[in-house]
Structures are given as C-alpha cells and as structure tokens.
Design an enzyme around this catalytic site. Structure first.
Site, PDB file in Angstrom:
ATOM      1  N   LYS A  15       0.843  -1.205   0.000  1.00  0.00           N
ATOM      2  CA  LYS A  15       0.000   0.000   0.000  1.00  0.00           C
ATOM      3  C   LYS A  15       0.878   1.256   0.000  1.00  0.00           C
ATOM      4  O   LYS A  15       0.677   2.170  -0.806  1.00  0.00           O
ATOM      5  CB  LYS A  15      -0.941  -0.008   1.220  1.00  0.00           C
ATOM      6  CG  LYS A  15      -2.070  -1.014   1.088  1.00  0.00           C
ATOM      7  CD  LYS A  15      -2.891  -1.206   2.358  1.00  0.00           C
ATOM      8  CE  LYS A  15      -3.920  -2.322   2.131  1.00  0.00           C
ATOM      9  NZ  LYS A  15      -4.776  -2.617   3.281  1.00  0.00           N
ATOM     10  N   GLN A  24      -4.830  -1.204   9.382  1.00  0.00           N
ATOM     11  CA  GLN A  24      -4.845  -2.543   8.799  1.00  0.00           C
ATOM     12  C   GLN A  24      -5.551  -3.524   9.741  1.00  0.00           C
ATOM     13  O   GLN A  24      -5.291  -3.544  10.949  1.00  0.00           O
ATOM     14  CB  GLN A  24      -3.397  -3.001   8.531  1.00  0.00           C
ATOM     15  CG  GLN A  24      -3.275  -4.320   7.796  1.00  0.00           C
ATOM     16  CD  GLN A  24      -3.798  -4.280   6.365  1.00  0.00           C
ATOM     17  OE1 GLN A  24      -3.854  -3.216   5.724  1.00  0.00           O
ATOM     18  NE2 GLN A  24      -4.187  -5.422   5.845  1.00  0.00           N
ATOM     19  N   ASP A  67     -10.788   3.516   3.461  1.00  0.00           N
ATOM     20  CA  ASP A  67     -11.217   2.114   3.429  1.00  0.00           C
ATOM     21  C   ASP A  67     -12.740   2.006   3.257  1.00  0.00           C
ATOM     22  O   ASP A  67     -13.242   0.943   2.890  1.00  0.00           O
ATOM     23  CB  ASP A  67     -10.871   1.441   4.767  1.00  0.00           C
ATOM     24  CG  ASP A  67      -9.695   0.481   4.677  1.00  0.00           C
ATOM     25  OD1 ASP A  67      -9.468  -0.065   3.588  1.00  0.00           O
ATOM     26  OD2 ASP A  67      -9.021   0.290   5.706  1.00  0.00           O
TER      27      ASP A  67
END
Ligand code: GUN
Length: 285
Positions: free
Chosen positions: A53, A97, A120
């Site tokens: 990422k 995460q 997200d």
C-alpha cells in the site's frame, strides 16, 4: 470452452498510470495526496499488504507513511494517533490494517477515523452512504471488482449475482454495490445449505469466503463471470484463491486469476480513494 482471463494486474497498472496526472495537479496546488497506514502487530501477511500500500502510493508521487505498533499497544495510544492524523491537513487518508489484536474494539477504532479520511470506507457513515446508494468512499476490494466489471463491459442489470462471503470488508459492500447496479443479489456463506443450488444460477459469482479452492467447476453456470477475492497460502507455500481455477476455467465465461486478479485492484482503488479525498479537500479550500 475456456474462460477469458480478467487481467487485474494490467488493469491496475493502466489505472495507476492514469492517476499520476491527478497527483501532479494536486501537488502543484499544495495538496499532495497523503495516506497513513497504521499496522498493529507483526502479522506477516499484513506486513506485506501494508508495504504494498505504502509503495503503491510512493510510486505515483503521493505521500505515504507506515506507523507500526507492537501487538501489545493499548487502544488509547492508537486512538490518540488517529486523532492527531484526523487534524493533520497533509494527510487525506487514514487506514488501520485489519485484523487488530484481540484486545482492540475494532469498531471503536474504525469509528475514530474522520469519515472524510476513511479511504477504506469502513466508517458507519460511509457504510450507510453506500447502503443508501450514494457512496462517498467505497471499500477498496469490492470497488476494484466493480472497476473490473466496468472495464470488461460486464452488464450487471437484471443479472443473477451470488456473493459467497458476508464480511464487512468484502461480502457485504460487494452485495450493496451489485444491488445498486441493478443485479439480483444472493449472499451466501460457507455454511449455506446447498450452495451449489445458488452458485449454479449465478451469472456473476464472487467468491470471498477465505477457503482455498472452495468453488469448483461443477458449481459454476456455463459462461458465468467468476471473481476470486481469496488469497490463501497452501502448505507448499503457493498462493491460491477461493476458486479452483483449473476446473472453473473450463466452465466460466470470464475468470480472475490468483495472483494477478483482484489483489492488484484493491490497492489501486485505495490510491483512487486517497486521491479523491485530496481532490475534495482541494475543492473545499
Ligand atoms: N485487511 C484485509 N483487507 C483489508 C482492507 O481492505 N483494509 C484494511 N484496513 N484491512 C484489511
């Protein structure tokens, strides 16, 4: 018939090249898109995802940094960092995460992220907007799958779509996106009775169940579009999806490989969401 392979890697690369001009334009106006990824603990798979990422951002000229904590860190420390990042004008996207260690209240952490930096798309406000058909941030993996449909000219209107998996990260938002696109949607899970009854009717089949080679060719409707969201490591160290690729290749009309299918698209859509967040901020400045 052998299925046409949907090349997620090539599509991801094409999209990322296209993002560069947007990043440059934002940077020139003093709004260089910035993403912070928070990793708690040292799960090897999560470490790889987080590295990819951050590197994905840097490769197209964005700012990105990783903040890591020991697995034993207390939640208040992470929440304090999120509050600091929420107030940082140079940071447009914040991603924690998942999964988090057991002593964390995952929902409380996700809710602490400012909704307009929630790239997200996991904050309740963003989930609600998606459910109402007016998404602000679309969760990256299902967003990547929708881009694959769009680029592959897969018409979803009136189609039978079956999603296997009901997670907040993939299954549920995937189902919402398919509903919003006019498909007739069935959401199954690993315990669904007579799963084959459902899958064999699916024009569009999305496997996000986390079980290696769970979907076999005999479960697939001839000509169906089969999307494999799974990434499983086999005992021999090789990666495989939730779909038994070899048998489904013969039945499906289109299929995504693992690796090189949905995986590269997930990070691509994270970049897209972060750029979008920076563009909104620039427009409001
Ligand atoms: N863990 C597995 N997939 C994801 C994702 O898309 N976002 C976050 N934050 N964690 C994940």
């Amino acid at each position: 018939m052998t299925a046409q392979i949907i090349d997620g890697k090539a599509l991801a690369e094409e999209l990322r090249q296209g993002f560069k001009a947007r990043v440059e334009a934002l940077t020139a106006k003093g709004h260089k898109p910035g993403l912070v990824v928070i990793l708690v603990g040292a799960d090897p798979a999560s470490e790889v995802y987080v590295r990819n990422k951050v590197n994905g951002c840097l490769a197209i000229g964005m700012h990105s940094e990783k903040i890591t904590y020991e697995a034993s860190v207390d939640q208040a420390t992470v929440l304090a960092k999120i509050a600091e990042l929420n107030a940082d004008p140079n940071i447009h996207g914040i991603l924690v995460q998942l999964p988090l260690p057991k002593h964390f209240d995952e929902e409380a952490v996700l809710e602490a992220i400012a909704a307009d930096k929630d790239v997200d798309g996991f904050h309740a406000e963003n989930v609600g907007a998606l459910a109402q058909g007016n998404p602000r941030f679309i969760p990256c993996t299902p967003y990547g799958v929708m881009k694959m449909f769009e680029k592959g000219n897969v018409d979803l209107t009136g189609k039978e779509a079956v999603v296997i998996g009901r997670s907040n990260i993939v299954g549920k938002p995937m189902a919402l996106l398919l509903i919003n696109a006019g498909a007739t949607v069935t959401v199954c899970n690993s315990r669904t009775k007579d799963l084959k009854f459902h899958t064999s009717r699916a024009d569009i089949l999305v496997a996000a169940v986390g079980k290696p080679k769970f979907v076999t060719g005999d479960m697939v409707k001839p000509g169906a579009v089969v999307i494999d969201v799974g990434i499983n490591r086999l005992p021999d160290g090789k990666l495989c999806g939730d779909v038994d690729y070899a048998s489904c290749l013969e039945t499906a009309g289109q299929i995504t490989p693992v690796p090189g299918g949905v995986g590269p698209m997930t990070i691509t859509m994270l970049l897209a969401n972060t750029i979008e967040a920076a563009e909104r901020k620039a427009a409001a400045a």
